[in-house]
Design a protein around this motif. Structure first.
Motif, PDB file in Angstrom:
ATOM      1  N   THR A 103       0.821  -1.211   0.000  1.00 21.24           N
ATOM      2  CA  THR A 103       0.000   0.000   0.000  1.00 21.24           C
ATOM      3  C   THR A 103       0.855   1.260   0.000  1.00 21.24           C
ATOM      4  O   THR A 103       0.577   2.211  -0.739  1.00 21.24           O
ATOM      5  N   ALA A 104       1.884   1.286   0.829  1.00 21.58           N
ATOM      6  CA  ALA A 104       2.642   2.517   1.062  1.00 21.58           C
ATOM      7  C   ALA A 104       3.926   2.622   0.241  1.00 21.58           C
ATOM      8  O   ALA A 104       4.596   3.654   0.307  1.00 21.58           O
ATOM      9  N   GLU A 105       4.266   1.617  -0.518  1.00 23.89           N
ATOM     10  CA  GLU A 105       5.560   1.603  -1.210  1.00 23.89           C
ATOM     11  C   GLU A 105       5.751   2.844  -2.091  1.00 23.89           C
ATOM     12  O   GLU A 105       4.940   3.149  -2.971  1.00 23.89           O
ATOM     13  N   GLY A 106       6.805   3.586  -1.826  1.00 21.93           N
ATOM     14  CA  GLY A 106       7.166   4.745  -2.625  1.00 21.93           C
ATOM     15  C   GLY A 106       6.298   5.971  -2.403  1.00 21.93           C
ATOM     16  O   GLY A 106       6.453   6.966  -3.126  1.00 21.93           O
ATOM     17  N   LEU A 107       5.419   5.938  -1.410  1.00 21.90           N
ATOM     18  CA  LEU A 107       4.509   7.054  -1.173  1.00 21.90           C
ATOM     19  C   LEU A 107       4.870   7.783   0.120  1.00 21.90           C
ATOM     20  O   LEU A 107       5.499   7.206   1.009  1.00 21.90           O
ATOM     21  N   TYR A 108       4.415   9.031   0.217  1.00 22.80           N
ATOM     22  CA  TYR A 108       4.739   9.868   1.380  1.00 22.80           C
ATOM     23  C   TYR A 108       3.489  10.616   1.837  1.00 22.80           C
ATOM     24  O   TYR A 108       2.730  11.113   1.010  1.00 22.80           O
ATOM     25  N   GLY A 109       3.289  10.654   3.158  1.00 23.90           N
ATOM     26  CA  GLY A 109       2.152  11.361   3.709  1.00 23.90           C
ATOM     27  C   GLY A 109       1.297  10.456   4.573  1.00 23.90           C
ATOM     28  O   GLY A 109       1.733   9.402   5.018  1.00 23.90           O
ATOM     29  N   PRO A 110       0.059  10.851   4.824  1.00 23.29           N
ATOM     30  CA  PRO A 110      -0.822  10.060   5.690  1.00 23.29           C
ATOM     31  C   PRO A 110      -1.458   8.889   4.934  1.00 23.29           C
ATOM     32  O   PRO A 110      -1.653   8.942   3.719  1.00 23.29           O
ATOM     33  N   ALA A 111      -1.789   7.836   5.689  1.00 25.33           N
ATOM     34  CA  ALA A 111      -2.420   6.640   5.123  1.00 25.33           C
ATOM     35  C   ALA A 111      -3.732   6.384   5.848  1.00 25.33           C
ATOM     36  O   ALA A 111      -3.907   6.762   7.013  1.00 25.33           O
ATOM     37  N   LEU A 112      -4.658   5.722   5.170  1.00 26.10           N
ATOM     38  CA  LEU A 112      -5.984   5.444   5.713  1.00 26.10           C
ATOM     39  C   LEU A 112      -6.267   3.954   5.671  1.00 26.10           C
ATOM     40  O   LEU A 112      -5.984   3.282   4.679  1.00 26.10           O
ATOM     41  N   ASP A 113      -6.848   3.449   6.757  1.00 18.32           N
ATOM     42  CA  ASP A 113      -7.352   2.072   6.808  1.00 18.32           C
ATOM     43  C   ASP A 113      -8.831   2.128   7.142  1.00 18.32           C
ATOM     44  O   ASP A 113      -9.212   2.571   8.230  1.00 18.32           O
ATOM     45  N   ILE A 114      -9.686   1.696   6.203  1.00 15.73           N
ATOM     46  CA  ILE A 114     -11.124   1.748   6.454  1.00 15.73           C
ATOM     47  C   ILE A 114     -11.585   0.455   7.108  1.00 15.73           C
ATOM     48  O   ILE A 114     -10.959  -0.593   6.961  1.00 15.73           O
ATOM     49  N   ALA A 115     -12.690   0.549   7.857  1.00 12.05           N
ATOM     50  CA  ALA A 115     -13.208  -0.599   8.614  1.00 12.05           C
ATOM     51  C   ALA A 115     -12.056  -1.260   9.367  1.00 12.05           C
ATOM     52  O   ALA A 115     -11.829  -2.454   9.273  1.00 12.05           O
ATOM     53  N   THR A 116     -11.346  -0.455  10.116  1.00 10.02           N
ATOM     54  CA  THR A 116     -10.060  -0.858  10.695  1.00 10.02           C
ATOM     55  C   THR A 116     -10.186  -1.914  11.779  1.00 10.02           C
ATOM     56  O   THR A 116      -9.203  -2.575  12.120  1.00 10.02           O
ATOM     57  N   GLY A 117     -11.372  -2.091  12.352  1.00 11.02           N
ATOM     58  CA  GLY A 117     -11.522  -3.079  13.417  1.00 11.02           C
ATOM     59  C   GLY A 117     -10.680  -2.729  14.628  1.00 11.02           C
ATOM     60  O   GLY A 117     -10.755  -1.617  15.157  1.00 11.02           O
ATOM     61  N   THR A 118      -9.830  -3.652  15.038  1.00 11.12           N
ATOM     62  CA  THR A 118      -8.983  -3.408  16.210  1.00 11.12           C
ATOM     63  C   THR A 118      -7.640  -2.791  15.846  1.00 11.12           C
ATOM     64  O   THR A 118      -6.750  -2.711  16.692  1.00 11.12           O
ATOM     65  N   GLY A 119      -7.479  -2.359  14.583  1.00 10.34           N
ATOM     66  CA  GLY A 119      -6.386  -1.469  14.227  1.00 10.34           C
ATOM     67  C   GLY A 119      -5.087  -2.069  13.740  1.00 10.34           C
ATOM     68  O   GLY A 119      -4.150  -1.319  13.442  1.00 10.34           O
ATOM     69  N   ASP A 120      -4.988  -3.389  13.601  1.00  3.90           N
ATOM     70  CA  ASP A 120      -3.689  -3.975  13.263  1.00  3.90           C
ATOM     71  C   ASP A 120      -3.131  -3.473  11.934  1.00  3.90           C
ATOM     72  O   ASP A 120      -1.928  -3.199  11.827  1.00  3.90           O
ATOM     73  N   LEU A 121      -3.971  -3.369  10.916  1.00  2.00           N
ATOM     74  CA  LEU A 121      -3.481  -2.915   9.618  1.00  2.00           C
ATOM     75  C   LEU A 121      -3.096  -1.440   9.670  1.00  2.00           C
ATOM     76  O   LEU A 121      -2.100  -1.023   9.052  1.00  2.00           O
ATOM     77  N   ALA A 122      -3.834  -0.647  10.417  1.00  2.00           N
ATOM     78  CA  ALA A 122      -3.465   0.766  10.587  1.00  2.00           C
ATOM     79  C   ALA A 122      -2.111   0.893  11.273  1.00  2.00           C
ATOM     80  O   ALA A 122      -1.276   1.723  10.882  1.00  2.00           O
ATOM     81  N   PHE A 123      -1.868   0.074  12.297  1.00  2.00           N
ATOM     82  CA  PHE A 123      -0.568   0.093  12.970  1.00  2.00           C
ATOM     83  C   PHE A 123       0.555  -0.263  11.994  1.00  2.00           C
ATOM     84  O   PHE A 123       1.629   0.348  12.011  1.00  2.00           O
ATOM     85  N   SER A 124       0.321  -1.258  11.151  1.00  2.00           N
ATOM     86  CA  SER A 124       1.338  -1.644  10.166  1.00  2.00           C
ATOM     87  C   SER A 124       1.592  -0.536   9.163  1.00  2.00           C
ATOM     88  O   SER A 124       2.737  -0.286   8.764  1.00  2.00           O
ATOM     89  N   LEU A 125       0.541   0.156   8.740  1.00  2.00           N
ATOM     90  CA  LEU A 125       0.708   1.285   7.822  1.00  2.00           C
ATOM     91  C   LEU A 125       1.574   2.372   8.438  1.00  2.00           C
ATOM     92  O   LEU A 125       2.445   2.951   7.772  1.00  2.00           O
ATOM     93  N   ALA A 126       1.341   2.659   9.712  1.00  2.00           N
ATOM     94  CA  ALA A 126       2.067   3.734  10.384  1.00  2.00           C
ATOM     95  C   ALA A 126       3.560   3.462  10.474  1.00  2.00           C
ATOM     96  O   ALA A 126       4.357   4.395  10.633  1.00  2.00           O
ATOM     97  N   GLN A 127       3.960   2.210  10.362  1.00  2.00           N
ATOM     98  CA  GLN A 127       5.366   1.843  10.475  1.00  2.00           C
ATOM     99  C   GLN A 127       6.087   1.825   9.135  1.00  2.00           C
ATOM    100  O   GLN A 127       7.294   1.549   9.081  1.00  2.00           O
ATOM    101  N   GLN A 128       5.383   2.150   8.049  1.00  2.00           N
ATOM    102  CA  GLN A 128       6.005   2.120   6.729  1.00  2.00           C
ATOM    103  C   GLN A 128       6.817   3.378   6.460  1.00  2.00           C
ATOM    104  O   GLN A 128       6.419   4.475   6.870  1.00  2.00           O
ATOM    105  N   PRO A 129       7.961   3.246   5.777  1.00  2.00           N
ATOM    106  CA  PRO A 129       8.750   4.429   5.418  1.00  2.00           C
ATOM    107  C   PRO A 129       7.909   5.401   4.589  1.00  2.00           C
ATOM    108  O   PRO A 129       7.173   4.997   3.695  1.00  2.00           O
TER     109      PRO A 129
END
Length: 240
Positions: A47-73
């Motif tokens: 999702t985040a490869e080569g991109l810069y700025g904020p990321a969005l996770d919809i229907a995030t549930g308990t947040g695991d995918l959002a946490f993973s997004l936040a750790q991307q360069p």
């Protein structure tokens, strides 16, 4: 049930996930042998490869995918949005336990009417939630709307398998054992009977890829994981 549509489907699914929120993470780990964490990390990377700025996770549930997004360069903040306060309460609790998750924000909102302006995010994703959307094209179109031109939209989802021995074995496991485990662990056999059925009614991987193209995304493709039971789909919002 899995064949419901529109508001009736949204109400049914919301009630179901509110009931199982407290055992949601545990059941995900049991059903996938813990592999859902790996799949979400892979999805976040794509999702985040080569991109810069904020990321969005919809229907995030308990947040695991959002946490993973936040750790991307390149990702300076990840926002997880979900309709259910029961899920968001758990996500917030998980966030409070780890300093590295502080650049993740959770807000309540509807995936079909995202509370964000056009082009607000570098990328957007959805993990194991498309099957439960009352309007699938609208959900994907909303992700595309809030992504900036040149940004990426991805989804991680269980996918119906073609005929064969693997499909028969998976169906035996998913429709036979999972509801039993759901009854024992989560106290809700009905919820974990619905979830396998929702896969039966969902689009096969090539048809979901076609839907990505229909909402205007380009460079669309997908990657199969989990012995063909899981697919990561991706597409790019055309640059202006």
């Amino acid at each position: 049930m899995a064949h419901l549509s529109g508001e009736a489907r949204q109400t049914y699914v919301a009630d179901l996930f509110a009931r199982i929120a407290g055992r949601y993470d545990l059941m995900n780990s049991l059903m996938t042998g813990g592999m859902h964490h790996h799949w979400k990390r892979v999805t976040a990377g794509i999702t985040a490869e080569g991109l810069y700025g904020p990321a969005l996770d919809i229907a995030t549930g308990t947040g695991d995918l959002a946490f993973s997004l936040a750790q991307q360069p390149g990702i300076d903040k990840a926002v997880g949005v979900d309709l259910l306060p029961e899920m968001l309460t758990i996500a917030q609790h998980k966030k409070s336990r780890k300093a590295e998750d502080r650049n993740t924000v959770f807000v309540q909102g509807d995936a079909l009417r995202l509370p964000f302006p056009d082009g607000a995010f570098a990328c957007a994703t959805a993990g194991f939630s498309l099957r439960n959307m009352p309007d699938l094209p609208q959900a994907i179109a909303e992700m595309a709307r809030v992504v900036s031109p040149g940004g990426r939209v991805t989804t991680l989802e269980l996918t119906p398998m073609g005929p064969g021995i693997k499909a028969r074995l998976f169906r035996l496991y998913f429709h036979g054992l999972v509801p039993l485990v759901g009854q024992v662990v989560a106290g809700d056999r009905g919820a974990y009977t619905y979830l396998p059925k929702s896969v039966d009614y969902f689009l096969q991987a090539d048809r979901l890829a076609a839907l990505f193209s229909q909402v205007g995304l380009v460079e669309v493709g997908y990657r199969m994981l989990g012995f063909g039971t899981v697919a990561i789909h991706y597409g790019t919002k055309p640059a202006q």
